[in-house]
Design an enzyme around this catalytic site. Structure first.
Site, PDB file in Angstrom:
ATOM      1  N   SER A 118       0.823  -1.205   0.000  1.00  0.00           N
ATOM      2  CA  SER A 118       0.000   0.000   0.000  1.00  0.00           C
ATOM      3  C   SER A 118       0.863   1.264   0.000  1.00  0.00           C
ATOM      4  CB  SER A 118      -0.928  -0.011   1.212  1.00  0.00           C
ATOM      5  OG  SER A 118      -0.265  -0.452   2.346  1.00  0.00           O
ATOM      6  N   HIS A 139      -2.869  -2.926  -5.963  1.00  0.00           N
ATOM      7  CA  HIS A 139      -3.237  -2.505  -4.609  1.00  0.00           C
ATOM      8  C   HIS A 139      -4.748  -2.495  -4.421  1.00  0.00           C
ATOM      9  CE1 HIS A 139      -3.457   0.864  -1.407  1.00  0.00           C
ATOM     10  NE2 HIS A 139      -3.428  -0.323  -0.837  1.00  0.00           N
ATOM     11  N   ASN A 189      -3.537   6.254  -0.653  1.00  0.00           N
ATOM     12  CA  ASN A 189      -2.956   6.394   0.689  1.00  0.00           C
ATOM     13  C   ASN A 189      -2.148   7.679   0.859  1.00  0.00           C
ATOM     14  OD1 ASN A 189      -4.153   4.150   1.725  1.00  0.00           O
ATOM     15  ND2 ASN A 189      -2.466   2.788   1.196  1.00  0.00           N
TER      16      ASN A 189
HETATM   17  N1  CAA Z   1     -17.105  -8.876   2.684  1.00  0.00           N
HETATM   18  C1  CAA Z   1     -18.243  -8.890   1.967  1.00  0.00           C
HETATM   19  N2  CAA Z   1     -19.215  -7.953   2.093  1.00  0.00           N
HETATM   20  C2  CAA Z   1     -19.028  -7.004   3.020  1.00  0.00           C
HETATM   21  C3  CAA Z   1     -17.870  -6.925   3.810  1.00  0.00           C
HETATM   22  C4  CAA Z   1     -16.871  -7.918   3.601  1.00  0.00           C
HETATM   23  N3  CAA Z   1     -15.733  -7.919   4.285  1.00  0.00           N
HETATM   24  N4  CAA Z   1     -17.955  -5.849   4.627  1.00  0.00           N
HETATM   25  C5  CAA Z   1     -19.131  -5.267   4.354  1.00  0.00           C
HETATM   26  N5  CAA Z   1     -19.788  -5.957   3.380  1.00  0.00           N
HETATM   27  C6  CAA Z   1     -21.047  -5.602   2.733  1.00  0.00           C
HETATM   28  C7  CAA Z   1     -22.241  -5.768   3.609  1.00  0.00           C
HETATM   29  O1  CAA Z   1     -22.747  -7.065   3.546  1.00  0.00           O
HETATM   30  C8  CAA Z   1     -23.228  -4.757   3.014  1.00  0.00           C
HETATM   31  O2  CAA Z   1     -23.800  -5.290   1.844  1.00  0.00           O
HETATM   32  P1  CAA Z   1     -25.177  -4.674   1.188  1.00  0.00           P
HETATM   33  O3  CAA Z   1     -24.838  -3.336   0.608  1.00  0.00           O
HETATM   34  O4  CAA Z   1     -25.550  -5.655   0.170  1.00  0.00           O
HETATM   35  O5  CAA Z   1     -26.154  -4.561   2.318  1.00  0.00           O
HETATM   36  C9  CAA Z   1     -22.323  -3.636   2.574  1.00  0.00           C
HETATM   37  O6  CAA Z   1     -21.006  -4.205   2.432  1.00  0.00           O
HETATM   38  C10 CAA Z   1     -22.269  -2.535   3.622  1.00  0.00           C
HETATM   39  O7  CAA Z   1     -21.880  -3.103   4.870  1.00  0.00           O
HETATM   40  P2  CAA Z   1     -22.608  -2.862   6.284  1.00  0.00           P
HETATM   41  O8  CAA Z   1     -24.069  -2.589   6.050  1.00  0.00           O
HETATM   42  O9  CAA Z   1     -22.242  -3.987   7.182  1.00  0.00           O
HETATM   43  O10 CAA Z   1     -21.877  -1.644   6.889  1.00  0.00           O
HETATM   44  P3  CAA Z   1     -21.625  -0.223   6.316  1.00  0.00           P
HETATM   45  O11 CAA Z   1     -22.767   0.284   5.502  1.00  0.00           O
HETATM   46  O12 CAA Z   1     -21.163   0.524   7.483  1.00  0.00           O
HETATM   47  O13 CAA Z   1     -20.398  -0.426   5.313  1.00  0.00           O
HETATM   48  C11 CAA Z   1     -18.102  -0.427   4.822  1.00  0.00           C
HETATM   49  C12 CAA Z   1     -19.198  -1.006   5.700  1.00  0.00           C
HETATM   50  C13 CAA Z   1     -18.341  -0.846   3.357  1.00  0.00           C
HETATM   51  C14 CAA Z   1     -16.795  -1.031   5.321  1.00  0.00           C
HETATM   52  C15 CAA Z   1     -18.145   1.137   4.924  1.00  0.00           C
HETATM   53  O14 CAA Z   1     -18.131   1.511   6.266  1.00  0.00           O
HETATM   54  C16 CAA Z   1     -17.008   1.807   4.223  1.00  0.00           C
HETATM   55  O15 CAA Z   1     -17.021   1.976   3.000  1.00  0.00           O
HETATM   56  N6  CAA Z   1     -15.969   2.232   4.991  1.00  0.00           N
HETATM   57  C17 CAA Z   1     -14.784   2.873   4.462  1.00  0.00           C
HETATM   58  C18 CAA Z   1     -13.869   1.824   3.896  1.00  0.00           C
HETATM   59  C19 CAA Z   1     -12.604   2.422   3.333  1.00  0.00           C
HETATM   60  O16 CAA Z   1     -12.382   3.604   3.311  1.00  0.00           O
HETATM   61  N7  CAA Z   1     -11.740   1.526   2.852  1.00  0.00           N
HETATM   62  C20 CAA Z   1     -10.460   1.910   2.338  1.00  0.00           C
HETATM   63  C21 CAA Z   1      -9.478   1.771   3.428  1.00  0.00           C
HETATM   64  S1  CAA Z   1      -7.905   2.279   2.875  1.00  0.00           S
HETATM   65  C22 CAA Z   1      -7.273   0.944   2.138  1.00  0.00           C
HETATM   66  O17 CAA Z   1      -7.793  -0.132   2.112  1.00  0.00           O
HETATM   67  C23 CAA Z   1      -5.984   1.195   1.522  1.00  0.00           C
HETATM   68  C24 CAA Z   1      -4.829   0.801   2.352  1.00  0.00           C
HETATM   69  O18 CAA Z   1      -3.862   0.321   1.780  1.00  0.00           O
HETATM   70  C25 CAA Z   1      -4.749   1.084   3.793  1.00  0.00           C
END
Ligand code: CAA
Length: 290
Positions: A118, A139, A189
């Site tokens: 990352s 990534h 990032n």
């Molecule tokens: N696997 C499969 N499905 C998943 C899942 C997983 N691990 N996590 C969540 N889901 C699904 C849920 O089942 C749900 O599906 P539907 O839309 O069909 O209902 C959907 O995703 C939304 O999940 P939740 O309702 O449980 O919860 P939420 O609405 O709060 O969403 C989230 C959770 C998608 C994680 C949301 O909070 C989000 O987008 N957060 C920010 C994530 C982000 O910024 N990621 C990038 C991080 S940085 C990175 O990754 C780079 C690095 O190198 C550090």
């Protein structure tokens, strides 16, 4: 054409990558150093696929077929069979180099090596392998099954053919590829982590509580998670590693990791995965720790 892949590391990112590859119809070898890690990774994959089935996003039969395509492995014999290996180990340059260096001689000559780093230089990682032209950054974002983006990073030696094969694979996974140049932390990032680091400074300087900072950004900027909750989700050790790569790689004090982030990592408070970070996850509803 990529048909068989190896994923090195069954942790947060590795199990997500194996998950989406298997659903896309690829045969996946999931490699880790202990059976315990493999079992944990496979359990997470199954739970996440079940969740997709429950929400009507995945057919039960397709889930079973995808799970059947994932073979957990502890040794390296799978390497001679695969078209692509993706390294998804800890975000630590020395660990990644130690994993990547011996891969080449065990792979088919045409096989591609990708890293899910990352933040670390793809060119430097490529240089320890026997095939820098067939090496690049792929990534994924966390949670991999949900997030649409895959950043594609060319090292200085990456061939056009390698890049287009991986771009095609990304589309087959249902993800949107975005190209990024090989500079510290690439695009997402480079922008996201300084924002998270600034949120930690905001907490450190007492401008706001964990709750105030997170609800501020959730409700005031429409972020799906507050920055401190997101830091816990990414892992505070990963956040610190990325800030260190930015700070050292760009030699600019604006990337200085917040001392509070350093202290949390020193304490072993790494976020969700250790049960404590900016929130305490041992309670039914996560409780802010400051
Ligand atoms: N696997 C499969 N499905 C998943 C899942 C997983 N691990 N996590 C969540 N889901 C699904 C849920 O089942 C749900 O599906 P539907 O839309 O069909 O209902 C959907 O995703 C939304 O999940 P939740 O309702 O449980 O919860 P939420 O609405 O709060 O969403 C989230 C959770 C998608 C994680 C949301 O909070 C989000 O987008 N957060 C920010 C994530 C982000 O910024 N990621 C990038 C991080 S940085 C990175 O990754 C780079 C690095 O190198 C550090």
């Amino acid at each position: 054409m990529i048909k068989k892949v190896g994923v090195i590391g069954a942790g947060q990112m590795g199990n997500g990558i194996a998950h989406v590859m298997a659903i896309a119809g690829l045969d996946v070898f999931l490699k880790d150093i202990s059976q315990d890690q493999l079992d944990k990774g496979l359990k997470v994959i199954e739970e996440n696929m079940q969740r997709q089935v429950a929400r009507g996003k995945l057919d039960e039969g397709d889930m079973l077929a995808a799970l059947g395509r994932i073979s957990p492995v502890l040794d390296d014999t799978y390497l001679s069979e695969i078209d692509l290996v993706i390294e998804a180990a800890t975000e630590n340059e020395e660990i990644k180099k130690a994993i990547l260096a011996p891969l080449g001689p065990q792979l088919k000559p045409e096989a591609i090596i990708a890293t899910n780093t990352s933040s670390i230089s793809v060119t430097r990682l490529a240089a320890v392998t026997d095939r820098p032209a067939q090496f690049m950054g792929m990534h994924f974002m966390n949670p991999v099954p949900v997030m649409k983006l895959v950043e594609l990073i060319r090292g200085i030696a990456t061939s056009e053919e390698t890049f287009s094969i991986i771009r095609e694979l990304t589309a087959k996974l249902g993800k949107t590829p975005t190209p990024a140049e090989d500079f510290p932390a690439f695009i997402v990032n480079r922008i996201l982590l300084p924002m998270i680091n600034e949120a930690i400074y905001t907490l450190y300087e007492g401008v706001g509580s964990v709750q105030a900072i997170d609800s501020g950004m959730r409700l005031g900027a429409n972020h799906p998670m507050g920055p401190l909750q997101l830091a816990d989700f990414i892992g505070l050790d990963v956040c610190l590693s990325i800030m260190q790569v930015l700070y050292e790689g760009l030699a600019d004090t604006k990337y200085r990791p917040c001392p509070l982030l350093v202290k949390y990592v020193e304490a072993g408070w790494l976020g969700q995965k250790t049960g404590r970070g900016f929130y305490d996850y041992t309670t039914d509803v996560p409780t802010p720790t400051r």
